[in-house]
Each structure stands twice: as structure tokens, then as C-alpha cells.
Scaffold this active site. Structure first.
Site, PDB file in Angstrom:
ATOM      1  N   GLY A 109       0.871  -1.193  -0.112  1.00  0.00           N
ATOM      2  CA  GLY A 109       0.001   0.024  -0.134  1.00  0.00           C
ATOM      3  C   GLY A 109       0.903   1.385   0.073  1.00  0.00           C
ATOM      4  O   GLY A 109       0.689   2.139  -0.830  1.00  0.00           O
ATOM      5  N   ASP A 110       1.959   1.325   0.840  1.00  0.00           N
ATOM      6  CA  ASP A 110       2.889   2.327   0.930  1.00  0.00           C
ATOM      7  C   ASP A 110       3.424   2.562  -0.479  1.00  0.00           C
ATOM      8  O   ASP A 110       3.636   3.775  -1.139  1.00  0.00           O
ATOM      9  CB  ASP A 110       3.775   2.209   2.101  1.00  0.00           C
ATOM     10  N   THR A 111       3.765   1.535  -1.324  1.00  0.00           N
ATOM     11  CA  THR A 111       4.731   1.523  -2.421  1.00  0.00           C
ATOM     12  C   THR A 111       3.885   2.117  -3.625  1.00  0.00           C
ATOM     13  O   THR A 111       4.286   2.681  -4.289  1.00  0.00           O
ATOM     14  CB  THR A 111       5.503   0.415  -2.577  1.00  0.00           C
TER      15      THR A 111
ATOM     16  N   ALA B  91       3.432   5.579  -3.069  1.00  0.00           N
ATOM     17  CA  ALA B  91       4.679   6.442  -3.585  1.00  0.00           C
ATOM     18  C   ALA B  91       4.816   6.514  -5.234  1.00  0.00           C
ATOM     19  O   ALA B  91       5.175   7.504  -5.850  1.00  0.00           O
ATOM     20  CB  ALA B  91       5.876   5.700  -2.978  1.00  0.00           C
TER      21      ALA B  91
END
Length: 400
Positions: A171-173, A176
């Protein structure tokens, strides 16, 4: 200044205020392609990622990847003097990245409208759990929560069992990468339309949701709620993981002609020639039978034997790789996806290479990840602060 003018983002100055994963991954990606990235960290412990997972010489090896091609300025943004320094930096920057809870910048006197009044061309990337607007904006959010709200976590399970993580902070990647796309779009717009900057608002759950394929159209058209299917690809057959003597292989035999070749390879021309299996709809109706046939063929064979046979038959198939498999794979090595990167502690680590690969202006690792505050004095001198001013900031704990 950037000394690699052949890189596509040479001359671009980025200020990174984020920590942990989403914001810093965006900064890493821009840095890999030549941007000068100045990472602002809090004095003391710095970015918590420095201490996550496995440490070597007291520093996370993850940090060595996430913070390569960056400079570290240890600056207390909670103090008025630190905020003044940040404003001076941002006034000369092209991009600001932050992934704090909404309202944090505003509380520091660094609201986007104030920053863009100082620097009209500034592009601000804001990554947060739920975005800068909406009823959930003030909720704390991490990547795993974004994966759940975005619809991904519901599908990552065997039917009837607990939903599981993908295994990395996807989810973070994804947030980003969406943020980097936004920065590049905004840079193009700034060049083409008079030099004005803008704010990019990325929510973790929206970045995940954007990758959920036909999830919502299927619900809209049919009221269908897609459910977990383990390793299978629901509605597309055959595409699954199959057991071998020494591991698992993934086989994607879902193209019409590929399916026929797959059935020939496993000695089941009766299925390959069946009229009702000539298209995907018919194969989906008999997917359990097809999967059983493939599994019966793979189970007594080794992974290597299965892959050799299916490669010869031109059927897409692959081994489920571990870290060891990746590190020893000749294809990864041939495509420069395993780089030897020196650290500032004297080690050499194998780290992931640069993606994507540009033919004329490729990215690269120009500098290893910095120690906390290693570049503080140099950055402040470039801003025009005197040795006495820097010493006073250091004495008051504003700069480390």
C-alpha cells in the site's frame, strides 16, 4: 548540484520531509533518476526506518536502499528556527514530499499556500492515509489499513480463511509510485504552462483501489462481490499455483492457444480439443477439473522439469522465488537488478537495481545512504548560513 547531467532529473531539487515508507520511497525513486534529494529528519533518532527489521552496524539494511542518493539534514521542524530553515530550503526547491498526518505542515507554519507564495513553482506531494479532504482525513493511516480499505486485503486469502498481508508494504509503495507519477505530471505542466506549481494529494487507500481492476464495475453491473480465491485468478482459467515434488509453480494457461499447448504438454489432448473448453468462459465452468489435471501432472515432477517442459511448449510458467532464488538468478544479474552498493560503514550490500530502465538516460546509485545529519552543515552553508549561525542552531538542538 547534481554532477550526473545525463540523468533525466538532473538539476531537480527535492525536499523530503516524510518518514518510513511511502514518502521516502517516492524520494528514492526521484533520486535514482538524478534528482538532488535533501531528506529532513528529526534530530536524535532520525527516520524510524533506520532501526526497522535487520540491522547491521546499528542501521537497518532496508535504510541503505530507501535512502540512497539522498542527503541528510537533521532539523527540528517543531521549533520556529527549524521551520525558518525549512522555508529557506523550500524557497529554492522544485518539489516538496511529505507523508505526515493532514494538518501537520499547517501546524508548523508550512501550509502549501504559504510555501507557494514563497515559491510559485513549487510542487508539493502529500501522501496520507485518507487524503487531505473527506470525513476520514484526520484518522491515522498506515499502508496495511490502506490495503484493507482499498479492497486488496479482502482478496488475499484462501476461501474461508483470514485475509493475509501481501508480504511487503504494498500500500505504501503503490501510493509512492502514484505520487511520483503526479510529480512528473506536475513538472510537465509547469514547463508547458507558465511555471506554476501545484499540490498532489495521494491517499494510501486510493492508490490501492486504483489497482483493483474490475472490482467495482463487476459490483455495479452485476452486484457481484469478488471473494478470496487463494492462488487462482477468478474468472480466468487456468491460472493457478500447482504443487511439485520440491515446491510450487505458477502456470498461466488462460489464452486459448496457450491452453491447447498446455494440455498437449501434460498429455491431456482430450481437454485441449474439447469444444466447450475452446474459450475462457467454458474453461471457467470446468476449472476444478482442469486444475486437477494440471496438478496431477506437476505433482510427481520437480519444479525444474515442469518449467523446462512448459517453456518448450511456450506456456507462461514460473517458480515461486525466495530471496535466495532471486540473488542467484542469472536473469536478475544480466539485467543489472542486483547491484553491489557500498555503505558508509564500509560494507558492501547487494541491493535492488533501478526500475524502469531508460535507454538514453538511465538511473543509478550516485551516493550511499547517509548517516543522520551527515549533510546538515553543508546544506546550511549552501543556504548562506554562517558558521556562527550553524553553531548556534546546533547548540540549541535545532540542527544535528
Amino acid at each position: 548540484m547534481n554532477i550526473f547531467p545525463s540523468t533525466p532529473l538532473a538539476g531537480l531539487r527535492v525536499i523530503e520531509m516524510g518518514q518510513l515508507i511511502a514518502g521516502p520511497f517516492a524520494g528514492k525513486t526521484l533520486g535514482d533518476f538524478g534528482a538532488e534529494v535533501i531528506k529532513i529528519e528529526p534530530p536524535g533518532a532520525g527516520d524510524p526506518l533506520r532501526n526497522w527489521r535487520l540491522l547491521r552496524h546499528g542501521t537497518s539494511v532496508w535504510w541503505q536502499v530507501q535512502s540512497r542518493n539522498k542527503r541528510s539534514l537533521a532539523l527540528d521542524l517543531r521549533a520556529a528556527e527549524g521551520q525558518d530553515v525549512a522555508r529557506r530550503l523550500i524557497a529554492e526547491a522544485d518539489v516538496l514530499i511529505e507523508n505526515f498526518k493532514p494538518g501537520t505542515l499547517e501546524g508548523w507554519g508550512l501550509a502549501p499556500e504559504r510555501l507557494q507564495a514563497l515559491n510559485p513553482g513549487l510542487i508539493i506531494l502529500r501522501i496520507s492515509g485518507y487524503g487531505q479532504t473527506g470525513p476520514y482525513r484526520d484518522r491515522p493511516g498506515f499502508g496495511v489499513v490502506g490495503e484493507a480499505m482499498g479492497g486488496l486485503r479482502h482478496l488475499t486469502a484462501e476461501p474461508g480463511r483470514v485475509p493475509v498481508r501481501v508480504g511487503v508494504s504494498i500500500g505504501d509503495t503503490l501510493a509512492a509510485l502514484h505520487g511520483v507519477i503526479g510529480v512528473l505530471l506536475a513538472l510537465h505542466h509547469r514547463t508547458a504552462h507558465g511555471g506554476a506549481g501545484q499540490v498532489i494529494d495521494v491517499a494510501l487507500h486510493e492508490a490501492v483501489f486504483n489497482c483493483m481492476e474490475s472490482l467495482i464495475p463487476e459490483y455495479s453491473a452485476f452486484g457481484a462481490v469478488r471473494e478470496p480465491a487463494g492462488s487462482a485468478l477468478p474468472g480466468i482459467a487456468p491460472s493457478n499455483a500447482y504443487p511439485c515434488q520440491d515446491g510450487w509453480v505458477l502456470v498461466a494457461g488462460n489464452g486459448d492457444s496457450i491452453f491447447k499447448r498446455l494440455m498437449t504438454a501434460i498429455g491431456r489432448d482430450d481437454l485441449g480439443g474439447a469444444p466447450d473448453l475452446a474459450d475462457n468462459a467454458g474453461r471457467v465452468a470446468r476449472v476444478a477439473e482442469i486444475d486437477a489435471a494440471i496438478g496431477a501432472w506437476t505433482q510427481p515432477r520437480t519444479v525444474r522439469a515442469v518449467l523446462d517442459a512448459l517453456t518448450a511448449a511456450r506456456v507462461p510458467a514460473g517458480k515461486v522465488y525466495t530471496a535466495r532464488d532471486i540473488a542467484e538468478d542469472p536473469h536478475y544479474q544480466a539485467r543489472d537488478m542486483l547491484l553491489a552498493q557500498a555503505t558508509r560503514d564500509g560494507d558492501t550490500l547487494t541491493v535492488p537495481g533501478i526500475v524502469p530502465k531508460l535507454s538514453a538516460t538511465p538511473g543509478g546509485v550516485r551516493a550511499s545512504a547517509p548517516h543522520l545529519g551527515e549533510d546538515s552543515e553543508a546544506v546550511l552553508r549552501e543556504l548562506g548560513l554562517s558558521a556562527e549561525q550553524i553553531a548556534a542552531l546546533r547548540q540549541r538542538g535545532i540542527v544535528q
